[in-house]
Design a protein around this motif. Structure first.
Motif, PDB file in Angstrom:
ATOM      1  N   HIS A 101      -1.552  10.193   0.117  1.00  0.00           N
ATOM      2  CA  HIS A 101      -2.240   9.650  -1.054  1.00  0.00           C
ATOM      3  C   HIS A 101      -1.402   9.826  -2.320  1.00  0.00           C
ATOM      4  N   GLN A 102      -0.786  10.974  -2.482  1.00  0.00           N
ATOM      5  CA  GLN A 102       0.054  11.219  -3.656  1.00  0.00           C
ATOM      6  C   GLN A 102       1.265  10.287  -3.661  1.00  0.00           C
ATOM      7  N   ILE A 103       1.837  10.057  -2.500  1.00  0.00           N
ATOM      8  CA  ILE A 103       2.977   9.136  -2.389  1.00  0.00           C
ATOM      9  C   ILE A 103       2.523   7.722  -2.734  1.00  0.00           C
ATOM     10  N   LEU A 104       1.383   7.331  -2.217  1.00  0.00           N
ATOM     11  CA  LEU A 104       0.844   5.994  -2.477  1.00  0.00           C
ATOM     12  C   LEU A 104       0.562   5.792  -3.964  1.00  0.00           C
ATOM     13  N   GLU A 105       0.041   6.806  -4.613  1.00  0.00           N
ATOM     14  CA  GLU A 105      -0.201   6.712  -6.056  1.00  0.00           C
ATOM     15  C   GLU A 105       1.113   6.492  -6.808  1.00  0.00           C
ATOM     16  N   ALA A 106       2.165   7.201  -6.411  1.00  0.00           N
ATOM     17  CA  ALA A 106       3.481   7.025  -7.036  1.00  0.00           C
ATOM     18  C   ALA A 106       4.008   5.611  -6.788  1.00  0.00           C
ATOM     19  N   MET A 107       3.776   5.075  -5.597  1.00  0.00           N
ATOM     20  CA  MET A 107       4.193   3.696  -5.300  1.00  0.00           C
ATOM     21  C   MET A 107       3.492   2.708  -6.228  1.00  0.00           C
ATOM     22  N   CYS A 108       2.186   2.894  -6.395  1.00  0.00           N
ATOM     23  CA  CYS A 108       1.413   2.002  -7.272  1.00  0.00           C
ATOM     24  C   CYS A 108       1.949   2.052  -8.700  1.00  0.00           C
ATOM     25  N   PHE A 136      -0.761  -5.588  -0.156  1.00  0.00           N
ATOM     26  CA  PHE A 136      -0.543  -4.204  -0.578  1.00  0.00           C
ATOM     27  C   PHE A 136      -1.847  -3.598  -1.106  1.00  0.00           C
ATOM     28  N   ILE A 137      -2.527  -4.331  -1.968  1.00  0.00           N
ATOM     29  CA  ILE A 137      -3.768  -3.828  -2.563  1.00  0.00           C
ATOM     30  C   ILE A 137      -4.832  -3.591  -1.483  1.00  0.00           C
ATOM     31  N   GLU A 138      -4.978  -4.542  -0.567  1.00  0.00           N
ATOM     32  CA  GLU A 138      -5.975  -4.393   0.495  1.00  0.00           C
ATOM     33  C   GLU A 138      -5.686  -3.176   1.372  1.00  0.00           C
ATOM     34  N   LYS A 139      -4.426  -2.988   1.738  1.00  0.00           N
ATOM     35  CA  LYS A 139      -4.062  -1.835   2.571  1.00  0.00           C
ATOM     36  C   LYS A 139      -4.249  -0.525   1.801  1.00  0.00           C
ATOM     37  N   ALA A 140      -3.906  -0.524   0.522  1.00  0.00           N
ATOM     38  CA  ALA A 140      -4.081   0.680  -0.301  1.00  0.00           C
ATOM     39  C   ALA A 140      -5.570   1.030  -0.412  1.00  0.00           C
ATOM     40  N   GLU A 141      -6.410   0.018  -0.584  1.00  0.00           N
ATOM     41  CA  GLU A 141      -7.851   0.271  -0.657  1.00  0.00           C
ATOM     42  C   GLU A 141      -8.393   0.762   0.686  1.00  0.00           C
ATOM     43  N   LEU A 142      -7.880   0.215   1.783  1.00  0.00           N
ATOM     44  CA  LEU A 142      -8.298   0.674   3.103  1.00  0.00           C
ATOM     45  C   LEU A 142      -7.900   2.138   3.297  1.00  0.00           C
ATOM     46  N   PHE A 143      -6.654   2.464   2.948  1.00  0.00           N
ATOM     47  CA  PHE A 143      -6.192   3.847   3.036  1.00  0.00           C
ATOM     48  C   PHE A 143      -7.116   4.750   2.220  1.00  0.00           C
ATOM     49  N   ASN A 144      -7.421   4.332   1.016  1.00  0.00           N
ATOM     50  CA  ASN A 144      -8.260   5.145   0.139  1.00  0.00           C
ATOM     51  C   ASN A 144      -9.658   5.330   0.723  1.00  0.00           C
ATOM     52  N   SER A 145     -10.161   4.329   1.418  1.00  0.00           N
ATOM     53  CA  SER A 145     -11.488   4.479   2.033  1.00  0.00           C
ATOM     54  C   SER A 145     -11.450   5.541   3.138  1.00  0.00           C
ATOM     55  N   TYR A 146     -10.341   5.623   3.889  1.00  0.00           N
ATOM     56  CA  TYR A 146     -10.209   6.686   4.886  1.00  0.00           C
ATOM     57  C   TYR A 146     -10.201   8.052   4.207  1.00  0.00           C
ATOM     58  N   ARG A 147      -9.422   8.157   3.131  1.00  0.00           N
ATOM     59  CA  ARG A 147      -9.307   9.440   2.419  1.00  0.00           C
ATOM     60  C   ARG A 147     -10.651   9.864   1.835  1.00  0.00           C
ATOM     61  N   GLY A 157      -0.865   5.100  10.499  1.00  0.00           N
ATOM     62  CA  GLY A 157      -0.505   3.691  10.717  1.00  0.00           C
ATOM     63  C   GLY A 157      -0.699   2.865   9.457  1.00  0.00           C
ATOM     64  N   CYS A 158      -1.801   3.114   8.785  1.00  0.00           N
ATOM     65  CA  CYS A 158      -2.092   2.404   7.537  1.00  0.00           C
ATOM     66  C   CYS A 158      -1.033   2.741   6.488  1.00  0.00           C
ATOM     67  N   PHE A 159      -0.715   4.023   6.354  1.00  0.00           N
ATOM     68  CA  PHE A 159       0.292   4.433   5.379  1.00  0.00           C
ATOM     69  C   PHE A 159       1.649   3.809   5.700  1.00  0.00           C
ATOM     70  N   ASP A 160       2.031   3.814   6.969  1.00  0.00           N
ATOM     71  CA  ASP A 160       3.318   3.234   7.356  1.00  0.00           C
ATOM     72  C   ASP A 160       3.386   1.748   7.015  1.00  0.00           C
ATOM     73  N   GLU A 161       2.290   1.020   7.202  1.00  0.00           N
ATOM     74  CA  GLU A 161       2.246  -0.398   6.823  1.00  0.00           C
ATOM     75  C   GLU A 161       2.414  -0.553   5.308  1.00  0.00           C
ATOM     76  N   ILE A 162       1.751   0.299   4.544  1.00  0.00           N
ATOM     77  CA  ILE A 162       1.861   0.259   3.082  1.00  0.00           C
ATOM     78  C   ILE A 162       3.299   0.567   2.661  1.00  0.00           C
ATOM     79  N   PHE A 163       3.903   1.534   3.314  1.00  0.00           N
ATOM     80  CA  PHE A 163       5.285   1.911   2.994  1.00  0.00           C
ATOM     81  C   PHE A 163       6.226   0.727   3.210  1.00  0.00           C
ATOM     82  N   ASP A 164       6.041   0.011   4.318  1.00  0.00           N
ATOM     83  CA  ASP A 164       6.861  -1.179   4.590  1.00  0.00           C
ATOM     84  C   ASP A 164       6.627  -2.258   3.531  1.00  0.00           C
TER      85      ASP A 164
END
Length: 183
Positions: A50-57, A106-117, A141-148
């Motif tokens: 989540h912290q990595i994803l926030e930095a990406m955003c 990207f936004i949809e996957k990030a929101e999906l990740f956030n719903s898991y968290r 898996g979700c995070f890896d897709e977001i990273f790509d």
């Protein structure tokens, strides 16, 4: 030379992710934690991802702001990206910013990740942890897709900035400045 022209001509001054070495370490720690295949390992990994994803955003937002600035040049526009907001704020800002490659995905996957968290954090004292662990299995898996997606988005922004640098902003350089940059 003004600061905007100077910035586009020096790719080291283009938007970049803050403290990438920390994020690489966090990613390694998260992968190791996730690999434990325990609830606590997957939860710890989720929080680090989540912290990595926030930095990406935040990095993508800075790319958008820089792109907008370059698009309105020689007019100037200033954006301030708060560093202390919650994840939802950055997603909302991305939604209302300029379009970019794979933005919606990207936004949809990030929101999906956030719903898991959010689901795991807010339900852990009221739900069987084994049930939550099954849901957390989806996080990596979700995070890896977001990273790509993030890598593809960054590659595209670099191409855009490079094209603007050589095709548009070179016209603003004096002969001396041109020689400094291109020899």
């Amino acid at each position: 030379m003004d600061k905007i022209l100077s910035r586009i001509m020096n790719s080291d001054d283009w938007p970049s992710i803050q403290m990438p070495e920390n994020l690489e370490l966090l990613n390694e720690l998260a992968d190791n934690s996730f690999g434990l295949n325990t609830f606590e390992g997957m939860l710890a990994a989720t929080l680090m991802y989540h912290q990595i994803l926030e930095a990406m955003c935040m990095h993508i937002l800075e790319d958008c702001y820089f792109y907008i600035q370059l698009s309105v040049y020689p007019a100037e526009i200033e954006f301030k990206l708060p560093k202390d907001k919650m994840f939802g704020y950055y997603i909302s800002e991305l939604k209302s910013s300029v379009s970019f490659l794979k933005k919606q995905e990207f936004i949809e996957k990030a929101e999906l990740f956030n719903s898991y968290r959010v689901g795991a954090v807010h339900r852990m004292r009221r739900t069987n942890l084994d049930t939550l662990a099954v849901e957390l299995q989806k996080v990596k898996g979700c995070f890896d897709e977001i990273f790509d997606l993030y890598n593809d988005i960054q590659d595209d922004f670099r191409v855009i900035f490079h094209s603007l640098q050589k095709d548009t902003f070179v016209e603003y350089l004096t002969d001396k400045e041109y020689d400094e940059y291109f020899g």
